[in-house]
Design an enzyme around this catalytic site. Structure first.
Site, PDB file in Angstrom:
ATOM      1  N   LYS A  13       0.842  -1.213   0.000  1.00  0.00           N
ATOM      2  CA  LYS A  13       0.000   0.000   0.000  1.00  0.00           C
ATOM      3  C   LYS A  13       0.871   1.255   0.000  1.00  0.00           C
ATOM      4  O   LYS A  13       0.659   2.173  -0.782  1.00  0.00           O
ATOM      5  CB  LYS A  13      -0.921   0.022   1.244  1.00  0.00           C
ATOM      6  CG  LYS A  13      -1.857  -1.168   1.371  1.00  0.00           C
ATOM      7  CD  LYS A  13      -2.742  -1.057   2.598  1.00  0.00           C
ATOM      8  CE  LYS A  13      -2.007  -1.132   3.921  1.00  0.00           C
ATOM      9  NZ  LYS A  13      -1.364  -2.426   4.211  1.00  0.00           N
ATOM     10  N   ARG A  89      -9.662   0.955   8.700  1.00  0.00           N
ATOM     11  CA  ARG A  89      -9.250  -0.390   9.087  1.00  0.00           C
ATOM     12  C   ARG A  89     -10.306  -1.104   9.922  1.00  0.00           C
ATOM     13  O   ARG A  89     -10.107  -2.263  10.293  1.00  0.00           O
ATOM     14  CB  ARG A  89      -8.004  -0.252   9.961  1.00  0.00           C
ATOM     15  CG  ARG A  89      -6.733  -0.711   9.328  1.00  0.00           C
ATOM     16  CD  ARG A  89      -5.666  -0.445  10.361  1.00  0.00           C
ATOM     17  NE  ARG A  89      -4.499  -1.234  10.167  1.00  0.00           N
ATOM     18  CZ  ARG A  89      -3.428  -0.801   9.507  1.00  0.00           C
ATOM     19  NH1 ARG A  89      -3.420   0.367   8.936  1.00  0.00           N
ATOM     20  NH2 ARG A  89      -2.371  -1.571   9.422  1.00  0.00           N
ATOM     21  N   ARG A 128      11.604  -6.083   4.561  1.00  0.00           N
ATOM     22  CA  ARG A 128      11.501  -4.618   4.442  1.00  0.00           C
ATOM     23  C   ARG A 128      12.503  -3.872   5.324  1.00  0.00           C
ATOM     24  O   ARG A 128      12.740  -4.220   6.465  1.00  0.00           O
ATOM     25  CB  ARG A 128      10.095  -4.172   4.831  1.00  0.00           C
ATOM     26  CG  ARG A 128       9.959  -2.645   4.889  1.00  0.00           C
ATOM     27  CD  ARG A 128       8.551  -2.181   5.002  1.00  0.00           C
ATOM     28  NE  ARG A 128       7.813  -2.809   6.073  1.00  0.00           N
ATOM     29  CZ  ARG A 128       6.496  -2.776   6.185  1.00  0.00           C
ATOM     30  NH1 ARG A 128       5.772  -2.148   5.283  1.00  0.00           N
ATOM     31  NH2 ARG A 128       5.895  -3.374   7.189  1.00  0.00           N
ATOM     32  N   ARG A 162      11.433  -1.531  10.791  1.00  0.00           N
ATOM     33  CA  ARG A 162      10.322  -1.215  11.696  1.00  0.00           C
ATOM     34  C   ARG A 162      10.277  -2.214  12.844  1.00  0.00           C
ATOM     35  O   ARG A 162      10.482  -3.402  12.646  1.00  0.00           O
ATOM     36  CB  ARG A 162       8.995  -1.246  10.911  1.00  0.00           C
ATOM     37  CG  ARG A 162       8.607   0.114  10.392  1.00  0.00           C
ATOM     38  CD  ARG A 162       7.464   0.076   9.435  1.00  0.00           C
ATOM     39  NE  ARG A 162       6.267  -0.597   9.933  1.00  0.00           N
ATOM     40  CZ  ARG A 162       5.133  -0.674   9.242  1.00  0.00           C
ATOM     41  NH1 ARG A 162       5.048  -0.119   8.049  1.00  0.00           N
ATOM     42  NH2 ARG A 162       4.089  -1.293   9.737  1.00  0.00           N
ATOM     43  N   ARG A 173      -0.509  -8.909  13.436  1.00  0.00           N
ATOM     44  CA  ARG A 173      -1.064  -7.913  12.512  1.00  0.00           C
ATOM     45  C   ARG A 173      -1.973  -8.587  11.482  1.00  0.00           C
ATOM     46  O   ARG A 173      -3.019  -8.056  11.122  1.00  0.00           O
ATOM     47  CB  ARG A 173       0.073  -7.144  11.818  1.00  0.00           C
ATOM     48  CG  ARG A 173       0.699  -6.113  12.748  1.00  0.00           C
ATOM     49  CD  ARG A 173       2.070  -5.675  12.301  1.00  0.00           C
ATOM     50  NE  ARG A 173       2.113  -5.094  10.987  1.00  0.00           N
ATOM     51  CZ  ARG A 173       3.220  -4.960  10.275  1.00  0.00           C
ATOM     52  NH1 ARG A 173       4.378  -5.378  10.749  1.00  0.00           N
ATOM     53  NH2 ARG A 173       3.183  -4.406   9.094  1.00  0.00           N
TER      54      ARG A 173
HETATM   55  P1  AP5 Z   1       4.876  -1.629   1.769  1.00  0.00           P
HETATM   56  O1  AP5 Z   1       4.554  -0.735   0.641  1.00  0.00           O
HETATM   57  O2  AP5 Z   1       5.694  -1.075   2.896  1.00  0.00           O
HETATM   58  O3  AP5 Z   1       3.566  -2.366   2.321  1.00  0.00           O
HETATM   59  P2  AP5 Z   1       2.309  -1.829   3.145  1.00  0.00           P
HETATM   60  O4  AP5 Z   1       1.088  -2.419   2.540  1.00  0.00           O
HETATM   61  O5  AP5 Z   1       2.379  -0.341   3.275  1.00  0.00           O
HETATM   62  O6  AP5 Z   1       2.567  -2.571   4.508  1.00  0.00           O
HETATM   63  P3  AP5 Z   1       2.532  -2.053   6.024  1.00  0.00           P
HETATM   64  O7  AP5 Z   1       3.263  -3.088   6.839  1.00  0.00           O
HETATM   65  O8  AP5 Z   1       3.000  -0.638   6.119  1.00  0.00           O
HETATM   66  O9  AP5 Z   1       1.018  -2.129   6.311  1.00  0.00           O
HETATM   67  P4  AP5 Z   1       0.371  -2.179   7.677  1.00  0.00           P
HETATM   68  O10 AP5 Z   1      -1.039  -1.980   7.280  1.00  0.00           O
HETATM   69  O11 AP5 Z   1       0.654  -3.388   8.487  1.00  0.00           O
HETATM   70  O12 AP5 Z   1       1.114  -1.022   8.515  1.00  0.00           O
HETATM   71  P5  AP5 Z   1       0.742   0.482   8.841  1.00  0.00           P
HETATM   72  O13 AP5 Z   1       1.971   1.280   8.840  1.00  0.00           O
HETATM   73  O14 AP5 Z   1      -0.412   0.927   8.032  1.00  0.00           O
HETATM   74  O15 AP5 Z   1       5.633  -2.907   1.151  1.00  0.00           O
HETATM   75  C1  AP5 Z   1       6.096  -3.958   1.988  1.00  0.00           C
HETATM   76  C2  AP5 Z   1       7.458  -4.474   1.476  1.00  0.00           C
HETATM   77  O16 AP5 Z   1       7.268  -5.092   0.201  1.00  0.00           O
HETATM   78  C3  AP5 Z   1       8.520  -3.392   1.258  1.00  0.00           C
HETATM   79  O17 AP5 Z   1       9.783  -3.920   1.579  1.00  0.00           O
HETATM   80  C4  AP5 Z   1       8.438  -3.099  -0.255  1.00  0.00           C
HETATM   81  O18 AP5 Z   1       9.685  -2.658  -0.756  1.00  0.00           O
HETATM   82  C5  AP5 Z   1       8.050  -4.466  -0.793  1.00  0.00           C
HETATM   83  N1  AP5 Z   1       7.202  -4.420  -1.989  1.00  0.00           N
HETATM   84  C6  AP5 Z   1       6.122  -3.630  -2.186  1.00  0.00           C
HETATM   85  N2  AP5 Z   1       5.559  -3.906  -3.387  1.00  0.00           N
HETATM   86  C7  AP5 Z   1       6.296  -4.902  -3.936  1.00  0.00           C
HETATM   87  C8  AP5 Z   1       6.223  -5.627  -5.147  1.00  0.00           C
HETATM   88  N3  AP5 Z   1       5.269  -5.398  -6.051  1.00  0.00           N
HETATM   89  N4  AP5 Z   1       7.148  -6.583  -5.377  1.00  0.00           N
HETATM   90  C9  AP5 Z   1       8.116  -6.834  -4.485  1.00  0.00           C
HETATM   91  N5  AP5 Z   1       8.249  -6.174  -3.323  1.00  0.00           N
HETATM   92  C10 AP5 Z   1       7.345  -5.217  -3.038  1.00  0.00           C
HETATM   93  O19 AP5 Z   1       0.200   0.365  10.360  1.00  0.00           O
HETATM   94  C11 AP5 Z   1       1.090   0.066  11.421  1.00  0.00           C
HETATM   95  C12 AP5 Z   1       0.325   0.042  12.743  1.00  0.00           C
HETATM   96  O20 AP5 Z   1      -0.264   1.345  13.018  1.00  0.00           O
HETATM   97  C13 AP5 Z   1      -0.890  -0.921  12.803  1.00  0.00           C
HETATM   98  O21 AP5 Z   1      -0.486  -2.251  13.118  1.00  0.00           O
HETATM   99  C14 AP5 Z   1      -1.725  -0.263  13.915  1.00  0.00           C
HETATM  100  O22 AP5 Z   1      -1.204  -0.547  15.180  1.00  0.00           O
HETATM  101  C15 AP5 Z   1      -1.547   1.227  13.638  1.00  0.00           C
HETATM  102  N6  AP5 Z   1      -2.582   1.765  12.722  1.00  0.00           N
HETATM  103  C16 AP5 Z   1      -2.359   2.296  11.477  1.00  0.00           C
HETATM  104  N7  AP5 Z   1      -3.502   2.688  10.904  1.00  0.00           N
HETATM  105  C17 AP5 Z   1      -4.491   2.406  11.803  1.00  0.00           C
HETATM  106  C18 AP5 Z   1      -5.919   2.555  11.780  1.00  0.00           C
HETATM  107  N8  AP5 Z   1      -6.542   3.081  10.709  1.00  0.00           N
HETATM  108  N9  AP5 Z   1      -6.633   2.151  12.855  1.00  0.00           N
HETATM  109  C19 AP5 Z   1      -6.000   1.630  13.944  1.00  0.00           C
HETATM  110  N10 AP5 Z   1      -4.654   1.443  14.026  1.00  0.00           N
HETATM  111  C20 AP5 Z   1      -3.911   1.829  12.974  1.00  0.00           C
HETATM  112 MG    MG Z   2       2.761   0.975   4.877  1.00  0.00          MG
END
Ligand code: AP5
Ligand code: MG
Length: 227
Positions: A13, A89, A128, A162, A173
Site C-alpha cells: 500500500k 481499518r 523490508r 520497523r 497484525r
Molecule cells: P509496503 O509498501 O511497505 O507495504 P504496506 O502495505 O504499506 O505494509 P505495512 O506493513 O505498512 O502495512 P500495515 O497496514 O501493516 O502497517 P501500517 O503502517 O499501516 O511494502 C512492503 C514491502 O514489500 C517493502 O519492503 C516493499 O519494498 C516491498 N514491496 C512492495 N511492493 C512490492 C512488489 N510489487 N514486489 C516486491 N516487493 C514489493 O500500520 C502500522 C500500525 O499502526 C498498525 O499495526 C496499527 O497498530 C496502527 N494503525 C495504522 N492505521 C491504523 C488505523 N486506521 N486504525 C487503527 N490502528 C492503525
Molecule cells: Mg505501509
C-alpha cells in the site's frame, strides 16, 4: 481525486501510494506513518501507549484515528484529493469516512484493494527496511538499493527496520487484519467504486493496473457530470 488503498499488512500500500501521490500531485496519508511520527516526536502518555499498541500489532483506538484523519483531510493540501493508506481499518472508521466524504466533499471515493498471497506478504514484510534519512522503503530479497548499502534517493548509508516487522508481531497484525479489516473489504466490495487488484508482480506492473482503474474511475465521473 480521493483514493483508498486497502490490503493486508505488507501488500505494498505504502509503495503504491507514494507513486500515486507523485503522479497525481495529491498527498499520501498513511495512518501508520502519522502514528510512527507522533510516537517518535512526543513524550506524552498517549504516545507511549500508542507505541505499545503498534509494537504488539494491535489497532489504535477508532476515536484517535478518526480525529487524526478528520483534521488531516481538512487541510488545504487535501482540497484536490488525497490517498488513504492504512485507513479505514475497521467498520466504524469506514462508515465515518463515508459520512465525511459525502457530507463535506460531496464526492465518491475510489477504493482499490491490493490482493497478495500470505506467502508473498511474509516475504515482503520480513525483507523490508528503509532509509533513516529520507524514508525510502526497500526490500532485502525483492527490492534492494541499486548499490548495496546506499540509498538510491539520498545517498545515505543509514537504514532502519520497523519494530513491528518481526515474526510474532507480523502474525498478530495479520490476525487483526482478518478480524477487523476483512469486514471493511466486504463493506466496499459490493460498491460501484471498488476495484480489486492482483498484487503479484513487480511494483511498476501493479502501478499500471492501479492507474488503469484510476483513469476508468475518472472517466465514469466525467461522464456522470455531463449527463
Ligand atoms: P509496503 O509498501 O511497505 O507495504 P504496506 O502495505 O504499506 O505494509 P505495512 O506493513 O505498512 O502495512 P500495515 O497496514 O501493516 O502497517 P501500517 O503502517 O499501516 O511494502 C512492503 C514491502 O514489500 C517493502 O519492503 C516493499 O519494498 C516491498 N514491496 C512492495 N511492493 C512490492 C512488489 N510489487 N514486489 C516486491 N516487493 C514489493 O500500520 C502500522 C500500525 O499502526 C498498525 O499495526 C496499527 O497498530 C496502527 N494503525 C495504522 N492505521 C491504523 C488505523 N486506521 N486504525 C487503527 N490502528 C492503525
Ligand atoms: Mg505501509
Amino acid at each position: 481525486m480521493k483514493i483508498i488503498l486497502l490490503g493486508a499488512p505488507g501488500v505494498g500500500k505504502g509503495t503504491q501510494a507514494k507513486l500515486l501521490s507523485k503522479k497525481y500531485h495529491i498527498p499520501h496519508l498513511s495512518t501508520g506513518e502519522i502514528l510512527r511520527d507522533f510516537v517518535a516526536n512526543s513524550r506524552s502518555r498517549l504516545a507511549h501507549d500508542t507505541k505499545e499498541t503498534i509494537d504488539q500489532g494491535r489497532l489504535v483506538g477508532d476515536d484517535l484515528i478518526i480525529q487524526i484523519i478528520q483534521d488531516r483531510i481538512q487541510q488545504d493540501d487535501c482540497k484536490q484529493g488525497f490517498i488513504l493508506d492504512g485507513f479505514p481499518r475497521t467498520l466504524v472508521q469506514a462508515k465515518m469516512l463515508d459520512e465525511l466524504i459525502y457530507k463535506q466533499h460531496r464526492d465518491v471515493i475510489l477504493v482499490i484493494n491490493i490482493d497478495v498471497s500470505m506467502e508473498d506478504i511474509v516475504k515482503r514484510i520480513s525483507g523490508r527496511f528503509s532509509c533513516r534519512k529520507c524514508g525510502k522503503v526497500y526490500n532485502h530479497y525483492l527490492l534492494p538499493p541499486t548499490i548495496q548499502g546506499i540509498c538510491n534517493e539520498c545517498g545515505s548509508t543509514d537504514f532502519i527496520k520497523r519494530e513491528d516487522d518481526n515474526e510474532e508481531v507480523i502474525r498478530n497484525r495479520v490476525a487483526v487484519y482478518k478480524e477487523y479489516t476483512a469486514p471493511v473489504l466486504e463493506y466496499y466490495r459490493t460498491k460501484a467504486n471498488f476495484y480489486n487488484i492482483d498484487g503479484r508482480g513487480d511494483v511498476n506492473q501493479i502501478a499500471d493496473k492501479i492507474n488503469l482503474q484510476v483513469l476508468r474511475h475518472q472517466n465514469i465521473k466525467e461522464a456522470a457530470k455531463e449527463m
